[in-house]
Design a protein around this motif. Structure first.
Motif, PDB file in Angstrom:
ATOM      1  N   UNK A 113       0.850  -0.748   0.119  1.00 34.34           N
ATOM      2  CA  UNK A 113       0.425   0.220  -0.189  1.00 34.34           C
ATOM      3  C   UNK A 113       0.962   1.120  -0.188  1.00 34.34           C
ATOM      4  N   UNK A 114       1.894   0.886   0.129  1.00 34.76           N
ATOM      5  CA  UNK A 114       3.015   2.283   0.198  1.00 34.76           C
ATOM      6  C   UNK A 114       4.150   2.625  -1.186  1.00 34.76           C
ATOM      7  N   UNK A 115       3.733   3.609  -2.111  1.00 32.72           N
ATOM      8  CA  UNK A 115       4.862   3.493  -3.319  1.00 32.72           C
ATOM      9  C   UNK A 115       6.273   2.985  -2.772  1.00 32.72           C
ATOM     10  N   UNK A 116       7.183   2.277  -3.707  1.00 32.19           N
ATOM     11  CA  UNK A 116       7.793   1.677  -3.002  1.00 32.19           C
ATOM     12  C   UNK A 116       9.466   2.510  -3.369  1.00 32.19           C
ATOM     13  N   UNK A 117       9.349   3.946  -3.620  1.00 34.33           N
ATOM     14  CA  UNK A 117      10.033   4.567  -5.116  1.00 34.33           C
ATOM     15  C   UNK A 117       9.691   6.071  -4.550  1.00 34.33           C
ATOM     16  N   UNK A 118       9.096   5.815  -3.299  1.00 29.73           N
ATOM     17  CA  UNK A 118       9.013   7.951  -2.939  1.00 29.73           C
ATOM     18  C   UNK A 118       9.175   7.423  -1.436  1.00 29.73           C
ATOM     19  N   UNK A 122       7.592  12.196   1.876  1.00 29.50           N
ATOM     20  CA  UNK A 122       7.110  12.037   0.658  1.00 29.50           C
ATOM     21  C   UNK A 122       5.205  12.309   0.430  1.00 29.50           C
ATOM     22  N   UNK A 123       5.374  10.895   0.955  1.00 26.72           N
ATOM     23  CA  UNK A 123       3.903  10.155   0.715  1.00 26.72           C
ATOM     24  C   UNK A 123       2.423  11.020   1.581  1.00 26.72           C
ATOM     25  N   UNK A 126       1.511  14.122   1.202  1.00 26.71           N
ATOM     26  CA  UNK A 126       0.616  14.320  -0.100  1.00 26.71           C
ATOM     27  C   UNK A 126      -0.744  14.898   0.258  1.00 26.71           C
ATOM     28  N   UNK A 127      -0.799  14.046   1.117  1.00 24.90           N
ATOM     29  CA  UNK A 127      -2.032  14.430   1.745  1.00 24.90           C
ATOM     30  C   UNK A 127      -2.927  16.070   2.576  1.00 24.90           C
ATOM     31  N   UNK A 129      -0.486  17.974   1.049  1.00 26.84           N
ATOM     32  CA  UNK A 129      -0.019  18.966   0.509  1.00 26.84           C
ATOM     33  C   UNK A 129      -0.987  19.716  -1.082  1.00 26.84           C
ATOM     34  N   UNK A 163      12.391   5.026   2.991  1.00 30.23           N
ATOM     35  CA  UNK A 163      11.803   4.239   2.394  1.00 30.23           C
ATOM     36  C   UNK A 163      11.097   2.948   2.484  1.00 30.23           C
ATOM     37  N   UNK A 176       0.435   3.678   6.696  1.00 33.03           N
ATOM     38  CA  UNK A 176      -0.875   4.168   6.170  1.00 33.03           C
ATOM     39  C   UNK A 176      -1.921   4.589   6.764  1.00 33.03           C
ATOM     40  N   UNK A 179      -0.802   7.955   6.851  1.00 32.04           N
ATOM     41  CA  UNK A 179      -1.311   8.880   5.853  1.00 32.04           C
ATOM     42  C   UNK A 179      -3.163   9.203   5.591  1.00 32.04           C
TER      43      UNK A 179
ATOM     44  N   UNK B 201      -2.049  -1.908  -4.863  1.00 32.23           N
ATOM     45  CA  UNK B 201      -2.794  -0.736  -3.674  1.00 32.23           C
ATOM     46  C   UNK B 201      -2.168   0.384  -3.702  1.00 32.23           C
ATOM     47  N   UNK B 202      -1.098   0.289  -3.848  1.00 29.08           N
ATOM     48  CA  UNK B 202      -0.172   2.080  -3.690  1.00 29.08           C
ATOM     49  C   UNK B 202      -0.838   3.310  -4.443  1.00 29.08           C
ATOM     50  N   UNK B 205      -4.352   3.372  -2.954  1.00 26.88           N
ATOM     51  CA  UNK B 205      -4.430   4.390  -1.141  1.00 26.88           C
ATOM     52  C   UNK B 205      -3.468   6.349  -1.547  1.00 26.88           C
ATOM     53  N   UNK B 209      -6.388   9.323  -0.884  1.00 21.78           N
ATOM     54  CA  UNK B 209      -5.997  10.408   0.271  1.00 21.78           C
ATOM     55  C   UNK B 209      -6.187  11.891  -0.777  1.00 21.78           C
ATOM     56  N   UNK B 220       3.702   9.404  -9.587  1.00 22.04           N
ATOM     57  CA  UNK B 220       3.452   7.632  -8.611  1.00 22.04           C
ATOM     58  C   UNK B 220       3.540   6.957  -9.437  1.00 22.04           C
ATOM     59  N   UNK B 299      15.184   3.350  -5.329  1.00 25.50           N
ATOM     60  CA  UNK B 299      15.149   2.940  -3.927  1.00 25.50           C
ATOM     61  C   UNK B 299      15.704   1.561  -3.075  1.00 25.50           C
ATOM     62  N   UNK B 300      15.292   0.192  -3.291  1.00 25.93           N
ATOM     63  CA  UNK B 300      15.319  -0.594  -3.138  1.00 25.93           C
ATOM     64  C   UNK B 300      16.402  -1.296  -3.806  1.00 25.93           C
TER      65      UNK B 300
END
Lengths: 335, 304
Positions: A113-118, A122-123, A126-127, A129, A163, A176, A179, B201-202, B205, B209, B220, B299-300
């Motif tokens: 549920x979280x974006x792996x590259x941010x 940052x994530x 966003x709520x 911003x 991250x 999550x 957020x 899912x992300x 999500x 929001x 994203x 980043x992974x």
């Protein structure tokens, strides 16, 4: 916005009336949500229980107006959040004023549920911003630290630039949740937020959600297929089967006096510690094909108490007791 | 990070030396002396030339001499042009880099919007158009695209020059011919990765929001689809650098590829060897850059 949450407890923050969301396929139409009505009060947790495919996730996505496009569409009904019918709003208004601000979601799997590259900062930021609630880099940073503290993430200021893969599963679920609560929504939808976590962490997350609710008075819809989890966290429970709510009532009532045979079946399927049984009970048969649902009660084919009438007419919502409704001919027998 | 870099550079050096050995061995399968001498040359003249060029020595010894000289920057003189082979190739290198870079920019400029928008508007008329376009792109070889462009744009319409390397105008058509196929391949790949990411899912999500659609899609989701895209882009860029000769020949582009092909036909070994060696070096460098970019994009995959 930050008025005393206690003042609003008991007022409905969500009213869903005769919601129908259908999925249009080339082969036919799937009636995923087919005439669902319920409400959620401020400060209250409503459990939406049912097996996969019963329409519980589709119901929650309909409330957020995030049903998958193209294909699915909400064809009729009313969804009032804090007095506003969101089905009347255009997409821009939904983005600007509704999602995140009035209603938000805690989604199923913390690992995805979280974006792996941010970065986490940052994530979560966003709520703030995109709702123009907080302006400026450092102000947003402070707001993020603050909300991460509220979900009990230890020393958030040091973990802001990390991250998601550097967080554990339980910590990610807290992010999550952060957020979701960032913009103090009136309603939160938690879609099986604990099903992919260890039992000990499940308990922590459930406890956290309860604390957040006590602090903010947010109304919570808790979607689960697990009656045990529902018993633990919910004030009221709505049981969904094949696109409809078959029984709804206080959590004690549902567990002590289940009136719909499907609810009874679900409760019998819970394994009990210390109770000897040859085999774990499971409801025989499968849910009906939702492209051509049966004209009568949708549970008729699996029901142990089925009568002739069940196969031809859908039972009306019968009141068992004040606040306790079941859609079954057995309940309405005396009418 | 530094260890990783050193390891990768060493690996690259091994690849380049390997490539040089292979091209050296293959080019020695044929004897160039007969091509270099007049048709009525006597056997003495042939033997003389072979000795002068060092072709009478055992092949291993020839290779070691070549390597030794190469390390000192001496790749010998081109048989045909009678000038240092290295200087000839270096002279052509900027033109090839320019063309490959322009082809890459063209490919990305089309593939990114095409791939993203056809995923966002799946099964719409735009998606179908992009699908058709991608299919045509993958079915048309670049020399044919080049010839069609010359025919319509230069001959019939007279808008752009058909050949040469004079200013920006002359770069447009070769770049399009070179980038045509990668546009198609990258559009299709980006579409499918974007479909996966947009369904994740992300992304749901983020929408839940209240993150606006344009940010969800272009920031994203696209950033998540970047790693496979950059991988593919690296492969095509390396191919464009070393394999642009067909386009270079059609548009009379004074690039390295064309010179290497000409060297091959003339059995001009020194020139051929430098040319292939440079292709190998460019390939290794591009691949290294692609691998390093993964860490920036995701980043992974950061190398500690």
């Amino acid at each position: 916005m930050n008025a005393d949450p206690q003042a609003k407890v008991g007022q409905p923050v969500l009213k869903v009336d005769d919601l129908r969301t259908h999925i249009f396929l080339k082969r036919g139409t799937v009636q995923a949500v087919d005439g669902v009505s319920f409400h959620v009060n401020a400060g209250e947790t409503l459990g939406l229980v049912g097996e996969s495919g019963s329409g519980k996730s589709m119901t929650s996505l309909s409330i957020l107006r995030l049903i998958p496009k193209p294909g699915a569409r909400t064809v009729s009904g009313r969804i009032e959040i804090d007095g506003i019918n969101v089905l009347d709003l255009d997409e821009d208004t939904m983005v600007r004023d509704v999602r995140g601000k009035l209603v938000s979601m805690i989604s199923q799997d913390p690992m995805t549920s979280l974006n792996p590259v941010f970065s986490i900062g940052d994530q979560v930021g966003a709520a703030f911003r995109f709702h123009d609630l907080v302006r400026g880099r450092s102000a947003i940073r402070d707001a993020v630290v603050n909300v991460l503290q509220r979900v009990r993430i230890p020393s958030p200021e040091r973990r802001l630039d990390d991250f998601p893969h550097q967080y554990s599963g339980g910590m990610r679920q807290r992010v999550v949740a952060a957020m979701a609560i960032a913009c103090s929504p009136k309603l939160m939808i938690a879609d099986e937020p604990t099903s992919n976590l260890d039992v000990t962490i499940q308990v922590q997350i459930i406890r956290l959600l309860r604390e957040i609710q006590k602090e903010t008075g947010v109304g919570l819809i808790f979607i689960t297929h697990d009656m045990g989890v529902a018993a633990n966290i919910c004030d009221r429970v709505a049981v969904m089967y094949a696109g409809r709510i078959v029984e709804i009532g206080d959590v004690e009532t549902i567990f002590d006096n289940p009136s719909h045979p499907y609810t009874q079946g679900l409760l019998d399927s819970i394994p009990h510690l210390g109770r000897r049984r040859e085999r774990l009970y499971s409801i025989p048969g499968n849910p009906p094909d939702m492209q051509n649902p049966p004209s009568g009660c949708r549970f008729a084919a699996r029901c142990p108490h089925v009568m002739d009438r069940c196969r031809s007419e859908y039972p009306p919502e019968a009141t068992v007791a004040p606040g306790h409704m079941a859609a079954c001919w057995l309940v309405g027998k005396n009418e | 990070m530094l260890n990783y870099l050193i390891k990768r550079i060493l690996q690259g050096v091994i690849s380049i030396v390997g490539a040089s050995a292979i091209i050296f061995a293959i080019s020695r399968l044929d004897d160039p002396t007969l091509l270099l001498l007049p048709i009525d040359a006597t056997p003495e003249m042939v033997e003389n030339l072979r000795q002068r060029l060092g072709l009478d020595l055992p092949i291993v010894q020839q290779y070691l001499i070549f390597l030794g000289n190469a390390l000192q920057g001496d790749f010998g003189n081109s048989y045909r042009w009678e000038q240092p082979a290295l200087a000839l190739i270096l002279d052509r290198l900027p033109a090839t880099l320019e063309l490959a870079f322009a082809g890459l920019v063209f490919a990305l400029a089309l593939a990114i919007p095409f791939g993203v928008l056809s995923a966002v508007y799946r099964d719409s008329w735009f998606d179908n158009f992009a699908k058709l376009f991608a299919m045509l792109g993958q079915a048309m070889p670049n020399f044919w695209v080049g010839l069609l462009l010359i025919l319509f744009v230069s001959v019939n319409l007279g808008w752009l020059p058909a050949f040469g390397r004079e200013g920006f105008d002359s770069l447009i058509m070769p770049a399009i011919a070179l980038g045509w196929y990668p546009v198609a391949a990258m559009t299709r790949m980006l579409r499918s990765t974007m479909l996966d990411v947009l369904d994740s899912d992300h992304v749901r999500m983020a929408r839940a929001i209240g993150v606006p659609n344009r940010v969800v899609v272009w920031k994203y989701a696209l950033r998540n689809a970047a790693v496979p895209l950059v991988t593919m882009l690296g492969i095509y860029f390396a191919n464009m650098l070393s394999g642009a000769f067909v386009v270079e020949v059609i548009f009379a582009w004074p690039g390295m590829g064309r010179m290497v092909v000409e060297a091959m036909f003339a059995r001009d070994f020194p020139l051929l060897q430098v040319g292939v060696l440079f292709s190998a070096i460019l390939f290794v460098v591009v691949n290294l850059l692609v691998d390093l970019s993964y860490g920036v994009l995701d980043p992974r995959i950061r190398h500690d």
